[in-house]
Design a protein around this motif. Sequence first.
Motif, mmCIF file in Angstrom:
data_model
loop_
_atom_site.group_PDB
_atom_site.id
_atom_site.type_symbol
_atom_site.label_atom_id
_atom_site.label_comp_id
_atom_site.label_asym_id
_atom_site.label_seq_id
_atom_site.Cartn_x
_atom_site.Cartn_y
_atom_site.Cartn_z
ATOM 1 N N PHE A 142 -5.807 -4.097 -5.849
ATOM 2 C CA PHE A 142 -4.500 -3.546 -6.195
ATOM 3 C C PHE A 142 -4.638 -2.161 -6.828
ATOM 4 O O PHE A 142 -3.816 -1.264 -6.590
ATOM 5 C CB PHE A 142 -3.779 -4.496 -7.156
ATOM 6 C CG PHE A 142 -2.411 -4.022 -7.553
ATOM 7 C CD1 PHE A 142 -1.349 -4.110 -6.664
ATOM 8 C CD2 PHE A 142 -2.198 -3.478 -8.816
ATOM 9 C CE1 PHE A 142 -0.084 -3.670 -7.029
ATOM 10 C CE2 PHE A 142 -0.939 -3.032 -9.186
ATOM 11 C CZ PHE A 142 0.121 -3.122 -8.290
ATOM 12 N N LYS A 143 -5.676 -1.969 -7.628
ATOM 13 C CA LYS A 143 -5.918 -0.655 -8.219
ATOM 14 C C LYS A 143 -6.282 0.358 -7.141
ATOM 15 O O LYS A 143 -5.868 1.529 -7.206
ATOM 16 C CB LYS A 143 -7.037 -0.753 -9.253
ATOM 17 C CG LYS A 143 -6.695 -1.674 -10.429
ATOM 18 C CD LYS A 143 -7.858 -1.819 -11.389
ATOM 19 C CE LYS A 143 -8.149 -0.518 -12.106
ATOM 20 N NZ LYS A 143 -9.215 -0.695 -13.130
ATOM 21 N N VAL A 144 -7.022 -0.071 -6.120
ATOM 22 C CA VAL A 144 -7.353 0.824 -5.000
ATOM 23 C C VAL A 144 -6.080 1.228 -4.264
ATOM 24 O O VAL A 144 -5.894 2.409 -3.909
ATOM 25 C CB VAL A 144 -8.340 0.125 -4.037
ATOM 26 C CG1 VAL A 144 -8.573 0.982 -2.790
ATOM 27 C CG2 VAL A 144 -9.662 -0.164 -4.744
ATOM 28 N N ILE A 145 -5.202 0.272 -4.023
ATOM 29 C CA ILE A 145 -3.934 0.573 -3.357
ATOM 30 C C ILE A 145 -3.117 1.565 -4.189
ATOM 31 O O ILE A 145 -2.487 2.492 -3.655
ATOM 32 C CB ILE A 145 -3.131 -0.727 -3.132
ATOM 33 C CG1 ILE A 145 -3.839 -1.629 -2.122
ATOM 34 C CG2 ILE A 145 -1.714 -0.421 -2.656
ATOM 35 C CD1 ILE A 145 -3.892 -1.084 -0.728
ATOM 36 N N GLY A 146 -3.109 1.372 -5.491
ATOM 37 C CA GLY A 146 -2.379 2.285 -6.376
ATOM 38 C C GLY A 146 -2.908 3.706 -6.274
ATOM 39 O O GLY A 146 -2.120 4.663 -6.214
ATOM 40 N N ASP A 147 -4.231 3.870 -6.257
ATOM 41 C CA ASP A 147 -4.817 5.207 -6.122
ATOM 42 C C ASP A 147 -4.474 5.830 -4.772
ATOM 43 O O ASP A 147 -4.186 7.031 -4.680
ATOM 44 C CB ASP A 147 -6.336 5.132 -6.291
ATOM 45 C CG ASP A 147 -6.748 4.794 -7.715
ATOM 46 O OD1 ASP A 147 -5.908 4.974 -8.628
ATOM 47 O OD2 ASP A 147 -7.889 4.330 -7.906
ATOM 48 N N THR A 148 -4.505 5.015 -3.721
ATOM 49 C CA THR A 148 -4.176 5.526 -2.387
ATOM 50 C C THR A 148 -2.731 6.019 -2.333
ATOM 51 O O THR A 148 -2.448 7.080 -1.755
ATOM 52 C CB THR A 148 -4.393 4.421 -1.334
ATOM 53 O OG1 THR A 148 -5.764 4.025 -1.354
ATOM 54 C CG2 THR A 148 -4.039 4.924 0.052
ATOM 55 N N MET A 149 -1.820 5.273 -2.922
ATOM 56 C CA MET A 149 -0.424 5.685 -2.927
ATOM 57 C C MET A 149 -0.211 6.921 -3.798
ATOM 58 O O MET A 149 0.586 7.809 -3.459
ATOM 59 C CB MET A 149 0.461 4.536 -3.426
ATOM 60 C CG MET A 149 0.474 3.323 -2.506
ATOM 61 S SD MET A 149 1.506 1.980 -3.147
ATOM 62 C CE MET A 149 3.125 2.761 -3.116
ATOM 63 N N GLN A 150 -0.932 6.993 -4.896
ATOM 64 C CA GLN A 150 -0.760 8.124 -5.803
ATOM 65 C C GLN A 150 -1.230 9.430 -5.164
ATOM 66 O O GLN A 150 -0.561 10.474 -5.281
ATOM 67 C CB GLN A 150 -1.519 7.873 -7.102
ATOM 68 C CG GLN A 150 -1.384 9.004 -8.121
ATOM 69 C CD GLN A 150 -2.132 8.700 -9.403
ATOM 70 O OE1 GLN A 150 -2.715 7.625 -9.561
ATOM 71 N NE2 GLN A 150 -2.107 9.652 -10.335
ATOM 72 N N TYR A 151 -2.385 9.384 -4.491
ATOM 73 C CA TYR A 151 -2.953 10.599 -3.907
ATOM 74 C C TYR A 151 -2.570 10.801 -2.441
ATOM 75 O O TYR A 151 -2.965 11.798 -1.839
ATOM 76 C CB TYR A 151 -4.482 10.563 -4.030
ATOM 77 C CG TYR A 151 -4.965 10.576 -5.454
ATOM 78 C CD1 TYR A 151 -4.855 11.709 -6.250
ATOM 79 C CD2 TYR A 151 -5.522 9.435 -6.015
ATOM 80 C CE1 TYR A 151 -5.300 11.710 -7.570
ATOM 81 C CE2 TYR A 151 -5.972 9.424 -7.336
ATOM 82 C CZ TYR A 151 -5.850 10.569 -8.102
ATOM 83 O OH TYR A 151 -6.286 10.567 -9.405
ATOM 84 N N ARG A 152 -1.821 9.830 -1.878
ATOM 85 C CA ARG A 152 -1.419 9.903 -0.468
ATOM 86 C C ARG A 152 -2.631 10.179 0.433
ATOM 87 O O ARG A 152 -2.638 11.091 1.253
ATOM 88 C CB ARG A 152 -0.356 10.976 -0.257
ATOM 89 C CG ARG A 152 0.931 10.710 -1.033
ATOM 90 C CD ARG A 152 1.975 11.768 -0.788
ATOM 91 N NE ARG A 152 3.196 11.484 -1.525
ATOM 92 C CZ ARG A 152 4.275 12.257 -1.500
ATOM 93 N NH1 ARG A 152 4.264 13.382 -0.781
ATOM 94 N NH2 ARG A 152 5.350 11.930 -2.197
ATOM 95 N N SER A 153 -3.631 9.365 0.255
ATOM 96 C CA SER A 153 -4.904 9.561 0.943
ATOM 97 C C SER A 153 -4.758 9.329 2.437
ATOM 98 O O SER A 153 -3.987 8.464 2.885
ATOM 99 C CB SER A 153 -5.960 8.609 0.379
ATOM 100 O OG SER A 153 -6.084 8.791 -1.013
#
Length: 231
Positions: A142-153
Motif C-alpha cells: 500500500f505504501k508503494v501504491i501511495g508513492d506511485t500515485m504521489q509521483y505519477r510514476s
Amino acid sequence: MDGTWRGVMSVRAVQPDRVAAADRPQVAPARAPSPRRGVKDHVETVLATVFGTIFIGLAVVVTVETIARKLFNVSLQGADELGGYALAVGSTIAFSLALMGRNHIRVDVFHEMMPRRVQAVMNWISIVSLAAFGLFIAWVAFKVIGDTMQYRSTAQTPWATPLIIPQGVWYAGLVIFALVATGYALRATALLFGGRIDTLNHDFHPKSAKEELKEELDDLVQRQTAEGEPR
C-alpha cells in the motif's frame, strides 16, 4: 382350508423378497455440499480462470510479436513489459490458489510423530503466521501504491505505462491473498479454541503424499471420463 393354504403360500412368497431387500447394501443419502465449501470452490474457480486468462493472453501477445518480427520486421515493443506485469499479477493470484489448495510447502518431517493436540497447535501457528505475513506485505505494498500515485510514476519503456495500472492489479492480488489467509486463520482459531482438534488437523495439516496421489488419480479419472463422453 383352501384360503388358509393360499395365505401361507403368499407369506412364503413375500419372505424371500424381504430377505433380499434386507441383504442389499444400504446406500447413505448424498451429502449436500456445505455453503463454506461452495464459496471456496467458487472463489478458487474465479481466481484460476483469471490466472489462466492472463497467461493465455500473454502467450498470444508473444506469438504475435514473434511472427511480426520474423515476417514483417516489426515489433510491438511491449511483450517483455507485459510479461513482467503478468508474472507479478499471476504470482499474487497463485498465492491464494496455493493456500486454498494446501499446496504451500511445509517442512513436516516430525509433524506426524507429534500428538494430535501438538499437531493442531502447529497447524494453527502455520496459518496464523501466514495470515500475518499476508497482511504485512499488503501494508507494505500500500505504501508503494501511495508513492506511485504521489509521483505519477511511469514505466521506463517505449509504452511509458502509468505504473498505477499494473501495480493496482498487483496490489488487488495481494489484498485477496491477505483476506483469504486471514479468513483461514480466523477459522483455525475458532476450531482450536472450540476444541475441534480433529477438524483443525484435517483442514490445515500438510498435504501428504497419499492425498496428492489421490488428487492426481481423481483428476485422471475425470479427464478420461470427459474424453469418453460423446460430443
